[in-house]
Design a protein around this motif. Structure first.
Motif, PDB file in Angstrom:
ATOM      1  N   SER A 189       4.321  -7.658  -8.834  1.00 58.00           N
ATOM      2  CA  SER A 189       4.635  -8.210  -7.517  1.00 58.00           C
ATOM      3  C   SER A 189       5.277  -7.140  -6.638  1.00 58.00           C
ATOM      4  CB  SER A 189       5.587  -9.401  -7.651  1.00 58.00           C
ATOM      5  OG  SER A 189       6.848  -8.975  -8.135  1.00 58.00           O
ATOM      6  N   VAL A 190       5.323  -7.395  -5.347  1.00 60.92           N
ATOM      7  CA  VAL A 190       5.921  -6.433  -4.420  1.00 60.92           C
ATOM      8  C   VAL A 190       7.400  -6.226  -4.751  1.00 60.92           C
ATOM      9  CG1 VAL A 190       6.501  -5.987  -2.001  1.00 60.92           C
ATOM     10  CG2 VAL A 190       4.281  -6.982  -2.586  1.00 60.92           C
ATOM     11  N   ALA A 191       8.091  -7.296  -5.097  1.00 52.46           N
ATOM     12  CA  ALA A 191       9.513  -7.187  -5.453  1.00 52.46           C
ATOM     13  C   ALA A 191       9.705  -6.307  -6.683  1.00 52.46           C
ATOM     14  CB  ALA A 191      10.100  -8.576  -5.680  1.00 52.46           C
ATOM     15  N   GLU A 192       8.842  -6.486  -7.694  1.00 56.45           N
ATOM     16  CA  GLU A 192       8.933  -5.667  -8.902  1.00 56.45           C
ATOM     17  C   GLU A 192       8.638  -4.205  -8.598  1.00 56.45           C
ATOM     18  OE1 GLU A 192       7.631  -8.970 -12.288  1.00 56.45           O
ATOM     19  OE2 GLU A 192       6.121  -7.698 -11.346  1.00 56.45           O
ATOM     20  N   LYS A 193       7.686  -3.961  -7.721  1.00 57.50           N
ATOM     21  CA  LYS A 193       7.356  -2.584  -7.359  1.00 57.50           C
ATOM     22  C   LYS A 193       8.514  -1.909  -6.630  1.00 57.50           C
ATOM     23  CE  LYS A 193       2.320  -3.093  -7.161  1.00 57.50           C
ATOM     24  NZ  LYS A 193       1.102  -2.991  -6.330  1.00 57.50           N
ATOM     25  N   ARG A 194       9.155  -2.631  -5.761  1.00 61.65           N
ATOM     26  CA  ARG A 194      10.296  -2.067  -5.051  1.00 61.65           C
ATOM     27  C   ARG A 194      11.429  -1.730  -6.017  1.00 61.65           C
ATOM     28  NH1 ARG A 194       9.760  -6.318  -0.044  1.00 61.65           N
ATOM     29  NH2 ARG A 194       8.342  -5.048   1.242  1.00 61.65           N
ATOM     30  N   THR A 195      11.662  -2.620  -6.973  1.00 56.60           N
ATOM     31  CA  THR A 195      12.699  -2.381  -7.973  1.00 56.60           C
ATOM     32  C   THR A 195      12.373  -1.144  -8.802  1.00 56.60           C
ATOM     33  OG1 THR A 195      13.250  -4.736  -8.121  1.00 56.60           O
ATOM     34  CG2 THR A 195      13.888  -3.349  -9.969  1.00 56.60           C
ATOM     35  N   ALA A 196      11.125  -1.036  -9.223  1.00 62.58           N
ATOM     36  CA  ALA A 196      10.710   0.109 -10.032  1.00 62.58           C
ATOM     37  C   ALA A 196      10.832   1.416  -9.261  1.00 62.58           C
ATOM     38  CB  ALA A 196       9.275  -0.093 -10.507  1.00 62.58           C
ATOM     39  N   LEU A 197      10.462   1.418  -7.994  1.00 62.64           N
ATOM     40  CA  LEU A 197      10.525   2.639  -7.187  1.00 62.64           C
ATOM     41  C   LEU A 197      11.972   3.063  -6.951  1.00 62.64           C
ATOM     42  CD1 LEU A 197       8.787   4.707  -5.717  1.00 62.64           C
ATOM     43  CD2 LEU A 197       8.953   3.295  -3.661  1.00 62.64           C
ATOM     44  N   THR A 214       0.829  -1.206   0.000  1.00 66.16           N
ATOM     45  CA  THR A 214       0.000   0.000   0.000  1.00 66.16           C
ATOM     46  C   THR A 214       0.865   1.258   0.000  1.00 66.16           C
ATOM     47  OG1 THR A 214      -1.753  -1.150   1.192  1.00 66.16           O
ATOM     48  CG2 THR A 214      -1.804   1.253   1.215  1.00 66.16           C
ATOM     49  N   MET A 215       1.921   1.250   0.807  1.00 68.26           N
ATOM     50  CA  MET A 215       2.821   2.394   0.868  1.00 68.26           C
ATOM     51  C   MET A 215       3.584   2.557  -0.444  1.00 68.26           C
ATOM     52  SD  MET A 215       3.907   4.956   2.560  1.00 68.26           S
ATOM     53  CE  MET A 215       3.380   4.641   4.253  1.00 68.26           C
ATOM     54  N   LEU A 216       3.986   1.430  -1.056  1.00 66.43           N
ATOM     55  CA  LEU A 216       4.696   1.493  -2.344  1.00 66.43           C
ATOM     56  C   LEU A 216       3.813   2.127  -3.419  1.00 66.43           C
ATOM     57  CD1 LEU A 216       6.402  -2.031  -2.362  1.00 66.43           C
ATOM     58  CD2 LEU A 216       7.503   0.170  -1.945  1.00 66.43           C
ATOM     59  N   ASP A 217       2.545   1.738  -3.458  1.00 66.97           N
ATOM     60  CA  ASP A 217       1.618   2.311  -4.439  1.00 66.97           C
ATOM     61  C   ASP A 217       1.451   3.814  -4.219  1.00 66.97           C
ATOM     62  OD1 ASP A 217       1.203  -0.143  -5.636  1.00 66.97           O
ATOM     63  OD2 ASP A 217      -0.547  -0.628  -4.415  1.00 66.97           O
ATOM     64  N   ALA A 218       1.378   4.227  -2.943  1.00 64.37           N
ATOM     65  CA  ALA A 218       1.212   5.645  -2.636  1.00 64.37           C
ATOM     66  C   ALA A 218       2.449   6.447  -3.048  1.00 64.37           C
ATOM     67  CB  ALA A 218       0.942   5.820  -1.139  1.00 64.37           C
ATOM     68  N   LEU A 219       3.625   5.898  -2.800  1.00 65.38           N
ATOM     69  CA  LEU A 219       4.859   6.586  -3.170  1.00 65.38           C
ATOM     70  C   LEU A 219       5.005   6.678  -4.689  1.00 65.38           C
ATOM     71  CD1 LEU A 219       7.381   5.082  -0.591  1.00 65.38           C
ATOM     72  CD2 LEU A 219       6.427   7.399  -0.620  1.00 65.38           C
ATOM     73  N   ALA A 220       4.586   5.644  -5.396  1.00 63.34           N
ATOM     74  CA  ALA A 220       4.657   5.667  -6.861  1.00 63.34           C
ATOM     75  C   ALA A 220       3.800   6.793  -7.426  1.00 63.34           C
ATOM     76  CB  ALA A 220       4.213   4.320  -7.416  1.00 63.34           C
ATOM     77  N   ALA A 221       2.646   7.013  -6.832  1.00 59.14           N
ATOM     78  CA  ALA A 221       1.790   8.111  -7.275  1.00 59.14           C
ATOM     79  C   ALA A 221       2.416   9.460  -6.937  1.00 59.14           C
ATOM     80  CB  ALA A 221       0.415   7.988  -6.625  1.00 59.14           C
ATOM     81  N   ASP A 222       3.003   9.568  -5.745  1.00 63.51           N
ATOM     82  CA  ASP A 222       3.633  10.824  -5.333  1.00 63.51           C
ATOM     83  C   ASP A 222       4.826  11.184  -6.213  1.00 63.51           C
ATOM     84  OD1 ASP A 222       1.806  11.153  -3.329  1.00 63.51           O
ATOM     85  OD2 ASP A 222       3.087  10.347  -1.745  1.00 63.51           O
TER      86      ASP A 222
END
Length: 216
Positions: free
Chosen positions: A77-85, A58-66
């Motif tokens: 996946s969560v791992a892919e989101k962390r890599t992208a961020l 949830t926090m990763l999605d919010a930071l991606a928008a910010d």
């Protein structure tokens, strides 16, 4: 416990002496100090950049928008989101450059090489990508293409993504040697001017038992 620790006791010590004898102020200060201690223990949650690997989805999605990560995939996946961020800050600073594409390749394909058109004789403004990590090409293809559409120049065209296959095996080499000796046979001329043939009374040369002419 250190007198500099962020706990309720140390917060209470900051209460002015003129208020320390007032029971109502002591009760209010005690309640506030307790809340401040709880809040102080949550300060680490404000350390976003150093705790990306600990943040929930949830926090990763919010930071991606910010941070306007335009290639964000909610179904990743969560791992892919962390890599992208993690890669987003560098990529935003280098949009439209080869370096941004190389960063995307490193983050999503693991390893690889980016070649611009003049490096391989392609059409102007084209480029190609190659990687030895064939599994990542298949697994991360959608994610990689999503980020690629954002980081490359609008005029840049991807020719293809190549999978580099490597194979190793033992090669056995044999060798043989042949040694021979050669020689030459020469014939020296013979002077036959002093040789006299034996003949019969009719002048016919005489022969021995082997058929050789007899000489003197």
């Amino acid at each position: 416990m250190s007198k500099y620790s962020l706990n309720a006791d140390n917060f209470l010590r900051t209460l002015p002496e003129v208020l320390q004898d007032d029971p109502r102020m002591q009760a209010l200060a005690s309640a506030i100090a307790s809340e401040l201690e709880t809040l102080a223990q949550k300060v680490q949650f404000a350390e976003i950049y150093t705790h990306i690997d600990d943040l929930d989805e949830t926090m990763l999605d919010a930071l991606a928008a910010d941070f306007k990560v335009d290639w964000w995939r909610p179904d990743a996946s969560v791992a892919e989101k962390r890599t992208a961020l993690k890669a987003s800050w560098y990529i935003h600073k280098h949009l439209g450059t080869k370096s941004a594409i190389e960063t995307a390749v490193a983050d999503y394909l693991g390893d690889g090489k980016v070649e611009e058109w003049f490096e391989y004789g392609g059409e102007p403004y084209h480029f190609r990508v190659s990687s030895k990590n064939n599994a990542s090409i298949v697994a991360q293809y959608d994610s990689f293409m999503a980020v690629l559409d954002v980081v490359k120049r609008c005029s840049a065209v991807l020719d293809h993504i190549s999978a580099q296959l490597a194979h190793s095996q033992k090669i056995y080499v044999g060798m043989a040697m042949k040694v021979a000796k050669t020689g030459a046979i020469t014939c020296e001329p013979v002077d036959v001017s002093d040789v006299t043939l034996l003949t019969d009374e009719n002048g016919v040369p005489l022969l021995d038992e082997s058929g050789n002419m007899l000489t003197t």
